[in-house]
Design an enzyme around this catalytic site. Structure first.
Site, PDB file in Angstrom:
ATOM      1  N   VAL A  18       0.819  -1.230   0.000  1.00 55.00           N
ATOM      2  CA  VAL A  18       0.000   0.000   0.000  1.00 55.00           C
ATOM      3  C   VAL A  18       0.847   1.272   0.000  1.00 55.00           C
ATOM      4  O   VAL A  18       0.332   2.356  -0.283  1.00 55.00           O
ATOM      5  CB  VAL A  18      -0.980   0.030   1.202  1.00 55.00           C
ATOM      6  N   TYR A  26       5.396   5.913  14.693  1.00 54.94           N
ATOM      7  CA  TYR A  26       4.070   5.291  14.795  1.00 54.94           C
ATOM      8  C   TYR A  26       3.039   6.294  15.332  1.00 54.94           C
ATOM      9  O   TYR A  26       1.952   6.443  14.770  1.00 54.94           O
ATOM     10  CB  TYR A  26       4.148   4.069  15.718  1.00 54.94           C
ATOM     11  N   LYS A  44      -0.280   7.849  13.331  1.00 61.05           N
ATOM     12  CA  LYS A  44      -1.668   7.683  13.755  1.00 61.05           C
ATOM     13  C   LYS A  44      -2.324   9.018  14.085  1.00 61.05           C
ATOM     14  O   LYS A  44      -3.512   9.218  13.810  1.00 61.05           O
ATOM     15  CB  LYS A  44      -1.752   6.720  14.949  1.00 61.05           C
TER      16      LYS A  44
END
Ligand code: BGC
Length: 260
Positions: free
Chosen positions: A66, A158, A162
């Site tokens: 992706v 991370y 998010k």
């Protein structure tokens, strides 16, 4: 097909493992046909497709990274020819990355986490939205994390990915609302999957983790799967542009639960 998602077609990235696999099965149980996107594990992807079909739904697996524009273009060409009209996209492909303090870690490793989690979600969501806006219906659900609001030492890429996903989700929701398309996020807490096996597989790590969860237990992938199936259905027809946390209370400042 019966169920709240009867007659719907879904696409789930990262559908070959962990939360993505449980989401794929829950959507099939609710009546949707489900195509899954996997990057490397063809065997695991085939197992999930079997599970989807065992629920009487149609299943399909497509290989794509992706984070690569060309791969996502190819993926959505397949969707257009074999899986249209697409009603539901769940972006679940994601990685934690290796723990490293911000000033010690490798910049390329940092960027890889952003590319998979944030850029990859953007690439897939934009393709699905183009089609959903045209057809004037559809739902995009991005799998975020409690770490869109909780800082996490060693995982600055991370948390950034998010937190970025949260604002991107809201902006996409604002853009798509007038076209009858919903965009939202689900923020799981500590769900027992391969991604955090290094923590729950170690008794000391597990105890430390459970101390951070008011419910006193980790979540199951199935608990996230069922939530996503509800949010993808018309039972959630007025929900857009928000993150629904499913975390056993992890975002409730658990350090304060006995006063302080
Ligand atoms: C991460 C897991 C972690 C959990 C709670 C998730 O977003 O992927 O590795 O256990 O957050 O900290």
């Amino acid at each position: 097909m019966s169920g709240s998602l009867g007659g719907k077609r879904a696409l789930v990235t990262g559908g070959d493992s962990g939360i993505g696999a449980a989401v794929s099965l829950a959507l099939a149980v609710a009546g949707a046909d489900v195509a899954i996107v996997y990057n490397r594990d063809e065997v695991a992807a085939a197992e999930v497709v079997k599970g989807i079909e065992a629920n009487g739904a149609k299943g399909l697996s497509v290989q794509a990274n992706v984070a690569e524009v060309g791969d996502v273009d190819r993926l959505f060409e397949t969707v257009a020819s074999e899986w249209a009209p697409l009603d539901i996209l769940v972006c679940s492909a994601g990685i934690d990355g290796h723990a490293a303090l911000s000033w010690e870690g490798d910049p390329e490793a940092w960027l890889t986490v952003i590319k998979v989690n944030l850029f990859g979600t953007y690439l897939c969501a934009r393709k699905a939205l183009a089609q959903m806006v045209e057809q004037k219906s559809g739902v995009v659900i991005n799998i975020s994390s409690v770490h869109e609001v909780i800082p996490w030492t060693g995982f600055s890429a991370y948390t950034a990915s998010k937190a970025g996903m949260s604002m991107m989700t809201k902006t996409m929701a604002q853009e798509a609302a007038e076209h009858g398309v919903r965009v939202l996020a689900v923020g799981p807490g500590a769900i027992q999957t391969p991604i955090n096996q290094n923590v729950w597989g170690d008794p000391v790590g597990l105890k430390d983790l459970l101390d951070k969860i008011p419910f006193g237990r980790m979540g199951t992938p199935e608990e996230i799967g069922r939530l996503v199936a509800v949010l993808a259905s018309d039972d959630a027809s007025y929900v857009t542009g928000t993150t629904v946390f499913a975390d056993g209370g992890m975002t409730l400042f658990p350090g304060f639960r006995h006063g302080g």
